[in-house]
Enzyme design. Structure first.
Site, mmCIF file in Angstrom:
data_model
loop_
_atom_site.group_PDB
_atom_site.id
_atom_site.type_symbol
_atom_site.label_atom_id
_atom_site.label_comp_id
_atom_site.label_asym_id
_atom_site.label_seq_id
_atom_site.Cartn_x
_atom_site.Cartn_y
_atom_site.Cartn_z
ATOM 1 N N CYS A 168 0.919 -1.248 0.057
ATOM 2 C CA CYS A 168 -0.067 -0.018 0.022
ATOM 3 C C CYS A 168 0.991 1.200 -0.027
ATOM 4 O O CYS A 168 1.738 1.349 0.901
ATOM 5 C CB CYS A 168 -0.787 0.060 1.153
ATOM 6 S SG CYS A 168 -1.784 1.621 1.464
ATOM 7 N N CYS A 200 0.787 3.497 3.214
ATOM 8 C CA CYS A 200 1.158 2.576 4.445
ATOM 9 C C CYS A 200 2.643 2.983 4.381
ATOM 10 O O CYS A 200 3.404 3.376 5.179
ATOM 11 C CB CYS A 200 0.930 1.244 4.377
ATOM 12 S SG CYS A 200 -0.579 0.916 5.041
ATOM 13 N N ASP A 248 0.321 16.747 -1.477
ATOM 14 C CA ASP A 248 -0.079 15.870 -2.521
ATOM 15 C C ASP A 248 1.107 16.115 -3.512
ATOM 16 O O ASP A 248 1.394 17.316 -4.030
ATOM 17 C CB ASP A 248 -1.474 16.288 -3.317
ATOM 18 C CG ASP A 248 -2.016 15.260 -4.334
ATOM 19 O OD1 ASP A 248 -2.961 14.563 -3.960
ATOM 20 O OD2 ASP A 248 -1.310 15.032 -5.343
ATOM 21 N N ASN A 287 -12.432 10.619 -2.090
ATOM 22 C CA ASN A 287 -13.151 9.860 -3.189
ATOM 23 C C ASN A 287 -13.186 8.436 -2.589
ATOM 24 O O ASN A 287 -12.363 7.788 -2.028
ATOM 25 C CB ASN A 287 -12.161 9.871 -4.467
ATOM 26 C CG ASN A 287 -12.053 11.172 -5.144
ATOM 27 O OD1 ASN A 287 -13.174 11.919 -5.098
ATOM 28 N ND2 ASN A 287 -10.747 11.912 -5.501
ATOM 29 N N GLY A 321 -13.426 7.968 -8.600
ATOM 30 C CA GLY A 321 -11.893 8.307 -9.256
ATOM 31 C C GLY A 321 -10.761 7.924 -8.163
ATOM 32 O O GLY A 321 -9.546 8.549 -8.292
ATOM 33 N N THR A 336 -7.824 6.298 -6.599
ATOM 34 C CA THR A 336 -6.811 5.864 -7.060
ATOM 35 C C THR A 336 -5.655 4.983 -6.220
ATOM 36 O O THR A 336 -5.002 4.061 -6.545
ATOM 37 C CB THR A 336 -5.793 6.700 -7.987
ATOM 38 O OG1 THR A 336 -5.316 7.865 -7.180
ATOM 39 C CG2 THR A 336 -6.660 7.262 -9.120
ATOM 40 N N HIS A 366 -6.089 3.447 0.172
ATOM 41 C CA HIS A 366 -5.808 3.567 1.914
ATOM 42 C C HIS A 366 -6.685 5.051 2.179
ATOM 43 O O HIS A 366 -6.220 6.223 1.467
ATOM 44 C CB HIS A 366 -4.539 3.809 1.887
ATOM 45 C CG HIS A 366 -3.947 4.006 3.313
ATOM 46 N ND1 HIS A 366 -3.052 3.543 4.132
ATOM 47 C CD2 HIS A 366 -4.317 4.947 4.346
ATOM 48 C CE1 HIS A 366 -3.019 3.854 5.290
ATOM 49 N NE2 HIS A 366 -3.551 4.864 5.550
ATOM 50 N N HIS A 415 -8.027 8.530 2.384
ATOM 51 C CA HIS A 415 -7.333 9.959 2.621
ATOM 52 C C HIS A 415 -8.366 10.863 2.377
ATOM 53 O O HIS A 415 -9.352 10.722 1.514
ATOM 54 C CB HIS A 415 -6.172 9.840 1.687
ATOM 55 C CG HIS A 415 -6.522 9.596 0.241
ATOM 56 N ND1 HIS A 415 -6.803 8.114 -0.341
ATOM 57 C CD2 HIS A 415 -6.639 10.054 -0.828
ATOM 58 C CE1 HIS A 415 -6.963 8.180 -1.576
ATOM 59 N NE2 HIS A 415 -7.245 9.370 -1.936
ATOM 60 N N HIS A 459 -8.481 14.798 0.991
ATOM 61 C CA HIS A 459 -7.667 15.977 0.418
ATOM 62 C C HIS A 459 -8.093 17.171 1.069
ATOM 63 O O HIS A 459 -9.516 17.477 1.227
ATOM 64 C CB HIS A 459 -8.093 16.052 -0.996
ATOM 65 C CG HIS A 459 -7.876 14.711 -1.922
ATOM 66 N ND1 HIS A 459 -6.677 14.777 -2.942
ATOM 67 C CD2 HIS A 459 -8.434 13.510 -1.926
ATOM 68 C CE1 HIS A 459 -6.845 13.548 -3.468
ATOM 69 N NE2 HIS A 459 -7.868 13.011 -3.093
HETATM 70 P P1 5GP Z 1 -7.376 9.759 -5.059
HETATM 71 O O1 5GP Z 1 -7.278 9.833 -6.542
HETATM 72 O O2 5GP Z 1 -7.386 8.437 -4.640
HETATM 73 O O3 5GP Z 1 -8.538 10.418 -4.301
HETATM 74 O O4 5GP Z 1 -6.017 10.565 -4.440
HETATM 75 C C1 5GP Z 1 -4.866 10.135 -4.546
HETATM 76 C C2 5GP Z 1 -3.857 11.197 -4.495
HETATM 77 O O5 5GP Z 1 -2.574 10.704 -4.347
HETATM 78 C C3 5GP Z 1 -3.731 11.840 -5.800
HETATM 79 O O6 5GP Z 1 -4.169 13.290 -5.674
HETATM 80 C C4 5GP Z 1 -2.220 11.913 -6.069
HETATM 81 O O7 5GP Z 1 -1.665 12.953 -6.895
HETATM 82 C C5 5GP Z 1 -1.669 11.412 -4.944
HETATM 83 N N1 5GP Z 1 -0.297 10.656 -5.036
HETATM 84 C C6 5GP Z 1 -0.424 9.454 -5.816
HETATM 85 N N2 5GP Z 1 0.997 9.073 -5.438
HETATM 86 C C7 5GP Z 1 1.557 9.894 -4.445
HETATM 87 C C8 5GP Z 1 3.020 9.860 -4.004
HETATM 88 O O8 5GP Z 1 3.610 8.905 -4.300
HETATM 89 N N3 5GP Z 1 3.223 10.694 -3.284
HETATM 90 C C9 5GP Z 1 2.360 11.921 -2.769
HETATM 91 N N4 5GP Z 1 2.776 12.955 -2.005
HETATM 92 N N5 5GP Z 1 1.028 11.954 -3.377
HETATM 93 C C10 5GP Z 1 0.650 10.860 -4.277
HETATM 94 ZN ZN ZN Z 2 -2.282 1.433 3.607
#
Ligand code: 5GP
Ligand code: ZN
Length: 114
Positions: A3, A6, A29, A85, A91, A93, A96, A98, A100
């Site tokens: 993960c 994690c 981010d 999300n 969306g 991605t 885990h 989170h 924003h």
């Molecule tokens: P989701 O799309 O799942 O709501 O948000 C995942 C977020 O994680 C995205 O905004 C993406 O830019 C961020 N993200 C993905 N990989 C990394 C990483 O390795 N480091 C950081 N700091 N953010 C990441």
């Molecule tokens: Zn995790």
């Protein structure tokens, strides 16, 4: 478990830390969509909002306390938004949980019509 968040919490993958306490870790981010774009994650793995239960939900309140504190510290008095999300249509991605924290500019409508 493989993960990404994690690994970030454990320090195995580097991140720009903004805040940390017993329950949560917050970092910038990697692809910010606004001047302030910070991710808040529980230190203990939860896959997403759909996995919140009576047993683990207290951490969500702790995370929101941290979000409010950081939003103040970042000077977001004019407004800010929290997005979490959940699942493919939203969306998500990284699986885990989170949150924003986004701010520092007018944020427009919350959900696009696309
Ligand atoms: P989701 O799309 O799942 O709501 O948000 C995942 C977020 O994680 C995205 O905004 C993406 O830019 C961020 N993200 C993905 N990989 C990394 C990483 O390795 N480091 C950081 N700091 N953010 C990441
Ligand atoms: Zn995790």
């Amino acid at each position: 478990m493989d993960c990404l968040f994690c690994k970030i919490v454990e320090g195995e993958i580097p991140s720009k830390k903004v805040y940390e306490d017993e329950y949560c870790y917050a970092f910038e981010d990697i692809a910010p969509i606004a001047p302030v774009h910070i991710l808040f994650v529980p230190k203990k793995h939860i896959g997403g909002a759909c996995d919140i239960t009576a047993e683990n939900s207290a951490v969500v309140g702790k995370i929101y306390e941290a979000i409010a504190k950081v939003a103040k510290e970042k000077g977001l008095g004019n407004g800010w938004r929290v997005v979490s999300n959940n699942g493919p249509d939203a969306g998500q991605t990284v699986f885990h949980l989170h949150f924003h924290l986004i701010g520092g500019r007018p944020l427009g409508v919350m959900v696009s019509e696309e």
